[in-house]
Design an enzyme around this catalytic site. Structure first.
Site, mmCIF file in Angstrom:
data_model
loop_
_atom_site.group_PDB
_atom_site.id
_atom_site.type_symbol
_atom_site.label_atom_id
_atom_site.label_comp_id
_atom_site.label_asym_id
_atom_site.label_seq_id
_atom_site.Cartn_x
_atom_site.Cartn_y
_atom_site.Cartn_z
ATOM 1 N N GLY A 123 0.869 -1.181 0.135
ATOM 2 C CA GLY A 123 -0.060 0.037 0.126
ATOM 3 C C GLY A 123 0.920 1.438 0.062
ATOM 4 N N LEU A 165 1.390 3.644 -2.143
ATOM 5 C CA LEU A 165 1.035 4.854 -2.688
ATOM 6 C C LEU A 165 0.123 5.549 -2.176
ATOM 7 C CD1 LEU A 165 1.343 3.499 -6.612
ATOM 8 C CD2 LEU A 165 3.155 4.869 -5.010
ATOM 9 N N GLY A 166 -0.081 5.237 -0.742
ATOM 10 C CA GLY A 166 -0.982 5.955 0.033
ATOM 11 C C GLY A 166 -0.501 7.298 0.623
ATOM 12 N N GLN A 167 -1.277 7.839 1.737
ATOM 13 C CA GLN A 167 -0.709 8.888 2.441
ATOM 14 C C GLN A 167 0.526 8.897 3.026
ATOM 15 O OE1 GLN A 167 -2.902 10.452 5.782
ATOM 16 N NE2 GLN A 167 -1.915 12.194 5.579
ATOM 17 N N ASP A 215 1.889 -1.544 -4.408
ATOM 18 C CA ASP A 215 0.432 -1.229 -4.272
ATOM 19 C C ASP A 215 -0.496 -2.161 -5.057
ATOM 20 O OD1 ASP A 215 -0.617 1.542 -2.758
ATOM 21 O OD2 ASP A 215 -1.937 0.663 -3.987
ATOM 22 N N ILE A 216 -1.566 -1.966 -4.808
ATOM 23 C CA ILE A 216 -2.671 -2.793 -5.756
ATOM 24 C C ILE A 216 -2.635 -2.043 -6.864
ATOM 25 C CG2 ILE A 216 -4.750 -1.730 -4.639
ATOM 26 C CD1 ILE A 216 -6.084 -4.531 -5.137
ATOM 27 N N ASP A 267 -1.463 -7.304 -4.584
ATOM 28 C CA ASP A 267 -2.806 -7.222 -3.992
ATOM 29 C C ASP A 267 -2.607 -7.972 -2.604
ATOM 30 O OD1 ASP A 267 -5.307 -7.547 -2.857
ATOM 31 O OD2 ASP A 267 -6.126 -8.196 -4.657
ATOM 32 N N TYR A 312 -13.613 -0.399 10.706
ATOM 33 C CA TYR A 312 -12.060 0.142 10.776
ATOM 34 C C TYR A 312 -11.484 -0.391 12.156
ATOM 35 C CZ TYR A 312 -7.881 3.050 10.443
ATOM 36 O OH TYR A 312 -6.675 3.468 10.315
ATOM 37 N N LYS A 322 -8.639 -3.146 13.196
ATOM 38 C CA LYS A 322 -7.577 -2.504 13.955
ATOM 39 C C LYS A 322 -7.069 -3.289 15.170
ATOM 40 C CE LYS A 322 -5.783 -0.070 10.841
ATOM 41 N NZ LYS A 322 -4.554 -0.363 10.306
#
Ligand code: NAD
Ligand code: AKB
Length: 317
Positions: A9, A11-13, A35-36, A54, A143, A147
């Site tokens: 993941g 390419l996220g924040q 990233d996916i 993925d 979420y 977590k």
């Protein structure tokens, strides 16, 4: 010892900046970004290895780990709180399934794993102020459910199989490089873009709603410090409370106004994200992270606001 690090993941924040931070620290070729989807983030995609991956596909994770002889996974792929309420099945499958797959590969191949939990792992029955490290966790979002379960799963893989799992409970992260991916704390990033572009912002989180926050440079530092911490000193390996500041929207608006005097803050509260925010702590107690691995943030709200505005203006926002 040289490391071979895989980020999921990426390419996220967080990943957009954590990948570059890790490449600066450990060398471009030693940090495999994945990233996916291949989003338009040339800095990350072109500065070192990149794989489409993925995390719900365990075989694909194992193949990338073998291909690059990976010894460490920084597992970032997830669905955040607000999107998770729109798509709870997707959030369950990615957040739980992805973490389980990463931990299974880590067990088989003896990898070190970092997984971020969140202030979202707490719920309305958790003590709201100076929320302790070890306390009640009964979250009301998908979420949050994933977590808390993820924290327990990471503990389990350590105690049962000896996997070197580590993690923090991040607060809302504020950054200028990439936009946030659909969370409840996103208002604290969006406000900067609108302050610069329109000199006004309508907050979807209500006045008086306190949440913990952290500027991205401190978050990057937390990951590196915890991953390099002496394991003998870690009493809590996973899900360390970490924080840098706690504020409500009016306080953030007032700080922005010091730099943009005609900035105005109004409210257009989103009931879904407000209900999530109301169930989260006002402020965390991060004394265990400070004691066990020397955690200390550098940015308070004033320093973060000044730097965010300077960096976004330099980007031409
Ligand atoms: P983000 O939404 O910005 O990025 C997540 C990335 O995961 C995206 O690039 C997306 O394309 C990718 N992804 C989605 N499904 C995938 C799949 N099946 N396989 C591989 N990749 C997939 O999220 P973020 O803010 O960078 O968060 C990263 C982690 O940190 C998450 O676990 C999140 O819960 C946690 N966290 C973030 C914050 C925050 O404020 N950003 C706070 C606390 C915890
Ligand atoms: C979200 O709001 O979902 C995230 C988080 C605090 O976990 N930013």
């Amino acid at each position: 010892m040289s490391k071979k690090i895989l980020l999921t993941g990426c390419l996220g924040q967080i990943g957009t900046e954590l990948t570059m931070h890790m490449r600066r620290t450990y060398g471009n070729d030693n940090v495999i970004a994945s990233d996916i989807v291949k989003k338009d983030v040339p800095e990350v995609i072109e500065s070192g290895p990149f794989e489409l991956l993925d995390v719900t596909d365990p075989k694909a994770i194992a193949e990338v780990v073998d291909k690059y002889k990976v010894d460490t996974v920084l597992h970032l792929a997830a669905i955040l709180s607000a999107v998770g309420e729109q798509k709870p099945t997707l959030a369950y499958n990615i957040n739980m399934g992805g973490l389980f797959n990463v931990l299974e590969v880590a067990r088989e191949k003896q990898l070190q794993v970092f997984t971020p939990s969140s202030i979202g792992s707490f719920g309305a029955s958790t003590p709201k102020d100076h929320t302790p490290q070890d306390t009640l966790q009964r979250p009301s979002t998908m979420y949050g459910v994933t977590k808390v379960a993820g924290e327990l799963l990471c503990d389990y893989y350590h105690t049962r199989f000896g996997v070197d799992t580590r993690g923090v409970r991040f607060p809302g992260l504020i950054s200028y490089a990439a936009l946030p991916g659909g969370g409840t704390t996103d208002y604290a990033v969006h406000i900067f873009y609108e302050a610069i572009k329109k000199h006004s912002y309508a907050s979807f989180i209500a006045q008086g709603t306190y949440m913990d926050m952290m500027y991205m440079p401190d978050a990057l530092k937390a990951v590196t410090m915890l991953m390099e911490a002496d394991p003998d000193k870690l009493v809590h390996r996973n899900a360390f409370n970490v924080t840098a500041m706690s504020f409500e929207p009016d306080q953030l608006g007032a700080e922005i106004k010091k730099h943009i005097p005609d900035f105005t803050l109004t409210y257009d509260v989103d009931p879904v994200r407000q209900a999530i925010a109301d169930s989260w702590p006002n402020s965390l107690d991060d004394s265990c992270a400070r004691a066990e691995w020397g955690w200390a943030p550098e940015y308070d709200m004033a320093a973060m606001v000044k730097d965010m505005l300077e960096k976004l203006q330099a980007k031409g926002i």
